[in-house]
Every structure is written in structure tokens, then in C-alpha cells.
Design a protein around this motif. Sequence first.
Motif, PDB file in Angstrom:
ATOM      1  N   GLU A  84      -7.412  -3.777  -8.062  1.00  0.00           N
ATOM      2  CA  GLU A  84      -6.628  -4.559  -8.637  1.00  0.00           C
ATOM      3  C   GLU A  84      -5.692  -5.218  -8.007  1.00  0.00           C
ATOM      4  OE1 GLU A  84      -4.508  -2.111 -11.778  1.00  0.00           O
ATOM      5  OE2 GLU A  84      -6.439  -1.084 -12.209  1.00  0.00           O
ATOM      6  N   VAL A  85      -5.079  -4.931  -7.115  1.00  0.00           N
ATOM      7  CA  VAL A  85      -4.056  -5.675  -6.215  1.00  0.00           C
ATOM      8  C   VAL A  85      -4.504  -5.636  -4.799  1.00  0.00           C
ATOM      9  CG1 VAL A  85      -1.448  -5.642  -5.680  1.00  0.00           C
ATOM     10  CG2 VAL A  85      -2.275  -4.914  -7.992  1.00  0.00           C
ATOM     11  N   ILE A  86      -4.641  -6.816  -4.338  1.00  0.00           N
ATOM     12  CA  ILE A  86      -4.889  -6.919  -2.789  1.00  0.00           C
ATOM     13  C   ILE A  86      -4.310  -8.112  -2.119  1.00  0.00           C
ATOM     14  CG2 ILE A  86      -7.409  -5.882  -3.000  1.00  0.00           C
ATOM     15  CD1 ILE A  86      -8.512  -9.192  -2.999  1.00  0.00           C
ATOM     16  N   GLU A  87      -3.982  -7.923  -0.862  1.00  0.00           N
ATOM     17  CA  GLU A  87      -3.266  -8.862  -0.108  1.00  0.00           C
ATOM     18  C   GLU A  87      -4.125  -8.992   1.230  1.00  0.00           C
ATOM     19  OE1 GLU A  87       0.965  -9.543   2.066  1.00  0.00           O
ATOM     20  OE2 GLU A  87       0.888  -8.544  -0.057  1.00  0.00           O
ATOM     21  N   GLY A  88      -4.853 -10.151   1.274  1.00  0.00           N
ATOM     22  CA  GLY A  88      -5.713 -10.361   2.586  1.00  0.00           C
ATOM     23  C   GLY A  88      -6.733  -9.320   2.436  1.00  0.00           C
ATOM     24  N   ARG A  89      -6.887  -8.479   3.553  1.00  0.00           N
ATOM     25  CA  ARG A  89      -7.700  -7.281   3.382  1.00  0.00           C
ATOM     26  C   ARG A  89      -7.245  -5.854   3.037  1.00  0.00           C
ATOM     27  NH1 ARG A  89     -11.341  -8.390   8.916  1.00  0.00           N
ATOM     28  NH2 ARG A  89     -12.174  -6.129   8.234  1.00  0.00           N
ATOM     29  N   GLU A  90      -6.026  -6.087   2.474  1.00  0.00           N
ATOM     30  CA  GLU A  90      -5.305  -4.469   2.259  1.00  0.00           C
ATOM     31  C   GLU A  90      -5.289  -4.274   0.603  1.00  0.00           C
ATOM     32  OE1 GLU A  90      -1.438  -4.833   3.939  1.00  0.00           O
ATOM     33  OE2 GLU A  90      -2.139  -4.921   6.054  1.00  0.00           O
ATOM     34  N   VAL A  91      -5.230  -3.028   0.215  1.00  0.00           N
ATOM     35  CA  VAL A  91      -5.420  -2.786  -1.085  1.00  0.00           C
ATOM     36  C   VAL A  91      -4.201  -2.015  -1.341  1.00  0.00           C
ATOM     37  CG1 VAL A  91      -6.491  -1.394  -2.761  1.00  0.00           C
ATOM     38  CG2 VAL A  91      -8.011  -2.554  -0.878  1.00  0.00           C
ATOM     39  N   GLU A  92      -3.458  -2.427  -2.465  1.00  0.00           N
ATOM     40  CA  GLU A  92      -2.410  -1.591  -3.014  1.00  0.00           C
ATOM     41  C   GLU A  92      -2.784  -0.433  -3.777  1.00  0.00           C
ATOM     42  OE1 GLU A  92       1.105  -2.108  -6.132  1.00  0.00           O
ATOM     43  OE2 GLU A  92       1.043  -3.898  -4.495  1.00  0.00           O
ATOM     44  N   VAL A  93      -2.350   0.847  -3.610  1.00  0.00           N
ATOM     45  CA  VAL A  93      -2.600   2.063  -3.906  1.00  0.00           C
ATOM     46  C   VAL A  93      -1.514   2.770  -4.707  1.00  0.00           C
ATOM     47  CG1 VAL A  93      -4.766   2.483  -2.647  1.00  0.00           C
ATOM     48  CG2 VAL A  93      -2.446   3.538  -1.876  1.00  0.00           C
ATOM     49  N   PRO A  94      -1.646   3.573  -5.642  1.00  0.00           N
ATOM     50  CA  PRO A  94      -0.421   4.220  -6.146  1.00  0.00           C
ATOM     51  C   PRO A  94       0.085   5.107  -5.117  1.00  0.00           C
ATOM     52  CG  PRO A  94      -2.360   4.564  -7.428  1.00  0.00           C
ATOM     53  CD  PRO A  94      -2.842   3.747  -6.195  1.00  0.00           C
ATOM     54  N   LYS A  95       1.561   5.302  -5.515  1.00  0.00           N
ATOM     55  CA  LYS A  95       2.213   6.022  -4.450  1.00  0.00           C
ATOM     56  C   LYS A  95       1.858   7.594  -4.844  1.00  0.00           C
ATOM     57  CE  LYS A  95       6.898   7.069  -3.103  1.00  0.00           C
ATOM     58  NZ  LYS A  95       8.220   6.501  -3.118  1.00  0.00           N
ATOM     59  N   VAL A  96       1.663   8.394  -3.829  1.00  0.00           N
ATOM     60  CA  VAL A  96       1.289   9.828  -4.198  1.00  0.00           C
ATOM     61  C   VAL A  96       2.053  10.781  -3.528  1.00  0.00           C
ATOM     62  CG1 VAL A  96      -1.189   9.337  -4.319  1.00  0.00           C
ATOM     63  CG2 VAL A  96      -0.421   9.782  -2.238  1.00  0.00           C
ATOM     64  N   VAL A  97       3.028  10.457  -2.430  1.00  0.00           N
ATOM     65  CA  VAL A  97       3.975  11.258  -2.012  1.00  0.00           C
ATOM     66  C   VAL A  97       5.448  10.954  -2.339  1.00  0.00           C
ATOM     67  CG1 VAL A  97       4.867  12.075   0.157  1.00  0.00           C
ATOM     68  CG2 VAL A  97       2.540  11.532   0.111  1.00  0.00           C
ATOM     69  N   GLY A  98       6.235  11.904  -2.747  1.00  0.00           N
ATOM     70  CA  GLY A  98       7.499  11.444  -3.092  1.00  0.00           C
ATOM     71  C   GLY A  98       7.883  11.119  -4.417  1.00  0.00           C
ATOM     72  N   GLY A  99       9.078  10.781  -5.042  1.00  0.00           N
ATOM     73  CA  GLY A  99       9.306  10.546  -6.305  1.00  0.00           C
ATOM     74  C   GLY A  99       8.838   9.240  -6.764  1.00  0.00           C
ATOM     75  N   ASN A 100       8.998   9.009  -7.866  1.00  0.00           N
ATOM     76  CA  ASN A 100       8.325   7.580  -8.570  1.00  0.00           C
ATOM     77  C   ASN A 100       9.384   6.343  -8.253  1.00  0.00           C
ATOM     78  OD1 ASN A 100       6.328   8.856  -9.613  1.00  0.00           O
ATOM     79  ND2 ASN A 100       7.381   9.333 -11.514  1.00  0.00           N
ATOM     80  N   ASP A 101      10.546   6.687  -7.681  1.00  0.00           N
ATOM     81  CA  ASP A 101      11.549   5.563  -7.485  1.00  0.00           C
ATOM     82  C   ASP A 101      10.973   4.669  -6.287  1.00  0.00           C
ATOM     83  OD1 ASP A 101      11.796   7.715  -6.010  1.00  0.00           O
ATOM     84  OD2 ASP A 101      13.991   7.259  -5.765  1.00  0.00           O
ATOM     85  N   GLU A 102      11.258   3.538  -6.435  1.00  0.00           N
ATOM     86  CA  GLU A 102      10.726   2.513  -5.434  1.00  0.00           C
ATOM     87  C   GLU A 102      11.559   2.532  -4.205  1.00  0.00           C
ATOM     88  OE1 GLU A 102       7.920   0.342  -5.597  1.00  0.00           O
ATOM     89  OE2 GLU A 102       7.298   1.538  -7.341  1.00  0.00           O
TER      90      GLU A 102
END
Length: 102
Positions: A84-102
Motif C-alpha cells: 500500500e505505501v512504498i517509498e523508493g524500495r522501502e515498504v511501510e508496515v504497521p507498528k508492532v512494538v510499543g503503543g499506538n501513539d506516533e
Amino acid sequence: MNNFTEELVDDLAAKLLIGLSKEENKMVLDEFAIIDENLRKVETIPNIKEVEPMTHTLDDFTFSLRSDTAYDSISIEDALKNCEVIEGREVEVPKVVGGNDE
């Protein structure tokens, strides 16, 4: 005779950079005592010193290596088509560690 002492356990814990409470130190000493007791039982087996150490659990263990064959893989562009979200050759994945705050 037990070779493990409270001081030895504290010294080893300090070298491993972990702190042990008195209760944890006692638990470790109790575990070492069990291990020590079991090792002493093994030493009482007749002719144990003459037994050749095993290199594998199976006597007839054989292995064969597969050939190291290179295969073509898909292109990076094809691999990124379903992201869904890519930047160059990198993929954005959901955060799996820690809280939901950015």
C-alpha cells in the motif's frame, strides 16, 4: 560437595550484567545443586570414562548437501506492486512494538 556458592553466583551475575535478588540467587543455587547431583549420578556409572562420546544421536547418520543452484526471482517492482505505501524500495508496515501513539 557443591562448588557453587552465593558469592560465585553473584559474581557471575555481575559479569553478565544482571542483578539477582537473594531469592533469585537461592533459586540459581538450588538449580545448580540439582545439576551437580545429576552429574554425580552419571559419574557413578561403571566404565563411563571408557565410553566414546557421541557425535550424533543416530549411528548411521549420513547427509547429503543439495546443489547450490541460483534461480531467477521476481523484480523489485513486481514485489512492491501489492504494497500500500512504498517509498523508493522501502515498504511501510504497521507498528508492532510499543503503543499506538506516533
